[in-house]
Enzyme design. Structure first.
Site, PDB file in Angstrom:
ATOM      1  N   GLN A 111       0.835  -1.209   0.000  1.00 26.49           N
ATOM      2  CA  GLN A 111       0.000   0.000   0.000  1.00 26.49           C
ATOM      3  C   GLN A 111       0.864   1.251   0.000  1.00 26.49           C
ATOM      4  O   GLN A 111       1.522   1.550   1.004  1.00 26.49           O
ATOM      5  CB  GLN A 111      -0.885  -0.043   1.250  1.00 26.49           C
ATOM      6  CG  GLN A 111      -1.716   1.189   1.464  1.00 26.49           C
ATOM      7  CD  GLN A 111      -2.711   0.999   2.602  1.00 26.49           C
ATOM      8  OE1 GLN A 111      -3.569   0.146   2.523  1.00 26.49           O
ATOM      9  NE2 GLN A 111      -2.574   1.772   3.645  1.00 26.49           N
ATOM     10  N   SER A 114       1.072   6.390   2.629  1.00 27.50           N
ATOM     11  CA  SER A 114       1.743   7.358   3.509  1.00 27.50           C
ATOM     12  C   SER A 114       2.974   7.968   2.855  1.00 27.50           C
ATOM     13  O   SER A 114       3.693   7.306   2.115  1.00 27.50           O
ATOM     14  CB  SER A 114       2.193   6.679   4.799  1.00 27.50           C
ATOM     15  OG  SER A 114       1.111   6.051   5.412  1.00 27.50           O
ATOM     16  N   GLU A 229      -9.171  -1.534   5.772  1.00 29.00           N
ATOM     17  CA  GLU A 229      -7.907  -1.762   6.483  1.00 29.00           C
ATOM     18  C   GLU A 229      -8.150  -1.894   7.985  1.00 29.00           C
ATOM     19  O   GLU A 229      -7.600  -2.770   8.646  1.00 29.00           O
ATOM     20  CB  GLU A 229      -6.960  -0.584   6.210  1.00 29.00           C
ATOM     21  CG  GLU A 229      -5.643  -0.674   6.983  1.00 29.00           C
ATOM     22  CD  GLU A 229      -4.621   0.366   6.544  1.00 29.00           C
ATOM     23  OE1 GLU A 229      -5.028   1.435   6.063  1.00 29.00           O
ATOM     24  OE2 GLU A 229      -3.416   0.094   6.690  1.00 29.00           O
TER      25      GLU A 229
END
Ligand SMILES: Cc1cc2nc3c(=O)[nH]c(=O)nc-3n(C[C@H](O)[C@H](O)[C@H](O)COP(=O)(O)OP(=O)(O)OC[C@H]3O[C@@H](n4cnc5c(N)ncnc54)[C@H](O)[C@@H]3O)c2cc1C
Length: 392
Positions: A111, A114, A229
Site C-alpha cells: 500500500q 503514507s 484496512e
C-alpha cells in the site's frame, strides 16, 4: 444455491483436484475458478454471488480434506484492502486481471499511501501523477510501506490536480512494483526487523488502464480502502484466547511462580476485555457481510491496538528480566506481518506500531467522534483551499 449444492460443488472440486496429489497453485487456481475462493464475490471472480456467511462451511470442508491454503498472512494488504477496493471500483478488465493472482498469492500487494509529510493527513500527499499519452508519469516518495520488498503490485494514491482542494485533486492507481523507476529501500523498525520500507517513485509510467475509479476521485476510493484496512487489522476472526491474550494466559498458567494478586487482577480484567473485543469483532463481521464496513471498524482497530499494548506490557511484567531479554537484532526482511510471533520482548516492541499503522489511535478517535457520535468536526483551515496554496 442451497447448502447441499454448495457442498456438492466443494466435493466436485476435491474429486477433480485431489489435494494429496495436486500442485498447490493448481489447486488454488481451480478453487478460484470454481467460485469457492470468496463465495460472496460475483461468478467468474472467485465467487458465486452468495452470502459472506456461506464461506465458513466451504473453508471447513476444504480444511478437513487437507486442501492447501492461500497463506493470507503473506498477502494481508492484497486480500484485506486491495481486493474489496478493486471489486467495488474496478472495471471488469481490472477485476479479471488482478483478483485471481491476488487470491492465489501469486501476486503480493503493498500500500503506497503514507508519505513523509502525509500520514494522518493523507489527503495532503504530494506524490504527483501527470498525464502522458495513454497513461501517467508518477514522481514522489512513500514511506512505511509494509512488505514492499515482496510485492509485485501496489495500491497507490497520487495527486493529479494541485489546483483543486486537497481531497478533490487525488487519483487512485494500481502500480506495478517491478516497473522501472520504483525503488524500494528497507527501513528498520523498533524490533530490528525491516518489515516496512521507503519507496521512491522516479518517472514511473502507469497506464491509464491501471487507474482505479475516476480522475480526481482518489479520496473516495482511498476512504473505502481505509475502512477495510481497519477491519482487516482490528476485526480479524480469532478463536477465544487467541493472539496476545493467549500468550499472556499461557505464561500465567505455565509459570505459577510469577503470579501475584495484583497481576491476577490485571489478567482477569484484560481477559474480559479481550473477550468483549472478540465477540464485538464477530458482530462487526456479521454487519460487514451485509455491505461495506462503516466507521465501527475504527472502534475495533482502536480497541485492538490498546489491548495489544496493555497485554504485551503485562506479559513483560510477568516475565520480568526474562521478558526484557531481546537479543536477536539480525536484520530480517520478513515476508509477513507478525504481531504475536517470536518472544515476549518482540511482542512488546511490535505492539507499539499497532496504535500507528492503519491510522493512529488519535485519528480513529476523531473518526468515532465525528462519524459515529455526530460530534462537531475538527476545525479545518484548508477546506476549499487549492492544495498548492496550503503551507507545507
Ligand atoms: C508498522 C507500520 C506499518 C505501516 N504500514 C504502512 C503501509 O503499508 N502503507 C502505508 O501507506 N502506510 C503505512 N504505515 C503508515 C501509517 O499509516 C502512518 O504512520 C500513520 O497514518 C500516521 O501518520 P504519520 O506517521 O505521518 O504521523 P503524523 O500524521 O505526523 O502524526 C503524528 C502524531 O500526531 C497525531 N495527530 C496528527 N493529526 C492529528 C489530529 N488531527 N488530531 C489528533 N492527533 C493528530 C497522530 O495521531 C500522531 O500521534 C505504517 C505504519 C506503521 C507504524
Amino acid at each position: 444455491m442451497t447448502a447441499a449444492d454448495l457442498r456438492e460443488r466443494v466435493e466436485r472440486l476435491l474429486a477433480e483436484h485431489d489435494p494429496a496429489t495436486t500442485d498447490r497453485l493448481d489447486f488454488l487456481r481451480a478453487r478460484y475458478d470454481a467460485g469457492l475462493a470468496w463465495v460472496w464475490f460475483p461468478e467468474g471472480l472467485g465467487g458465486l454471488g452468495l452470502a459472506r456467511g456461506d464461506q465458513g462451511p466451504v473453508d471447513a470442508l476444504l480444511a478437513e480434506a487437507g486442501a492447501p491454503g492461500n497463506h493470507p498472512e503473506r498477502n494481508g494488504i492484497g486480500l484485506g484492502m486491495a481486493a474489496p477496493t478493486i471489486l467495488r471500483f474496478g472495471t471488469e478488465e481490472q477485476k479479471k486481471r488482478f483478483l485471481r493472482p491476488l487470491w492465489t498469492g501469486e501476486e503480493i500487494w503493498c500500500q503506497l499511501f503514507s508519505e513523509p509529510g502525509a500520514g494522518s493527513d493523507l489527503a495532503g500527499l504530494a506524490t504527483r501523477a501527470v498525464p502522458d499519452g495513454d497513461g501517467w508519469v508518477v514522481n514522489g516518495q512513500k514511506v512505511w510501506t509494509s512488505g514492499a520488498h515482496n510485492a509485485q503490485l501496489a495500491i497507490l494514491v497520487a495527486r493529479t490536480d494541485p489546483d483543486a482542494p486537497k481531497h478533490r485533486g487525488l487519483t487512485y492507481f494500481l502500480c506495478d512494483m517491478t516497473d522501472p523507476g520504483v525503488e524500494v529501500r528497507p527501513l528498520r523498525q523498533i524490533t530490528g526487523e525491516a518489515e516496512f520500507n521507503e519507496v521512491f517513485l522516479n518517472d514511473v509510467r502507469i497506464p491509464d488502464s491501471q487507474r482505479l475509479g475516476e480522475v480526481g476521485q482518489g479520496w473516495l476510493v482511498a476512504a473505502a480502502t481505509l475502512d477495510n484496512e481497519r477491519v482487516a487489522i482490528g476485526g480479524a476472526a480469532a478463536p477465544r484466547e487467541a493472539g496476545m491474550i493467549g500468550k499472556v494466559a499461557r505464561t500465567w498458567r505455565e509459570r505459577p511462580e510469577l503470579r501475584t494478586t495484583g497481576v491476577h487482577q490485571q489478567l482477569v480484567e484484560s481477559w474480559v476485555d479481550a473477550e468483549v473485543a472478540r465477540v464485538t469483532g464477530v458482530r462487526l463481521r456479521q454487519k460487514l457481510a451485509q455491505g461495506q464496513p462503516g466507521p465501527e471498524g475504527s472502534a475495533m482497530k482502536l480497541v485492538f491496538a490498546g489491548l495489544a499494548q496493555r497485554l504485551s506490557g503485562l506479559e513483560l511484567e510477568l516475565l520480568a528480566e526474562d521478558g526484557l531479554r531481546y537479543s536477536d537484532w539480525t536484520m530480517v526482511r520478513p515476508d509477513r506481518v507478525d504481531f504475536t510471533g517470536r518472544d515476549a520482548g518482540y511482542r512488546y516492541l511490535r505492539a507499539k506500531g499497532n496504535s500507528i499503522e492503519g491510522g493512529t489511535s488519535e485519528i480513529l478517535r476523531n473518526v468515532i467522534a465525528e462519524r459515529v457520535l455526530g460530534l462537531p468536526g475538527e476545525h479545518r483551515v484548508d477546506k476549499d483551499v487549492p492544495w498548492k496554496e496550503i503551507p507545507r
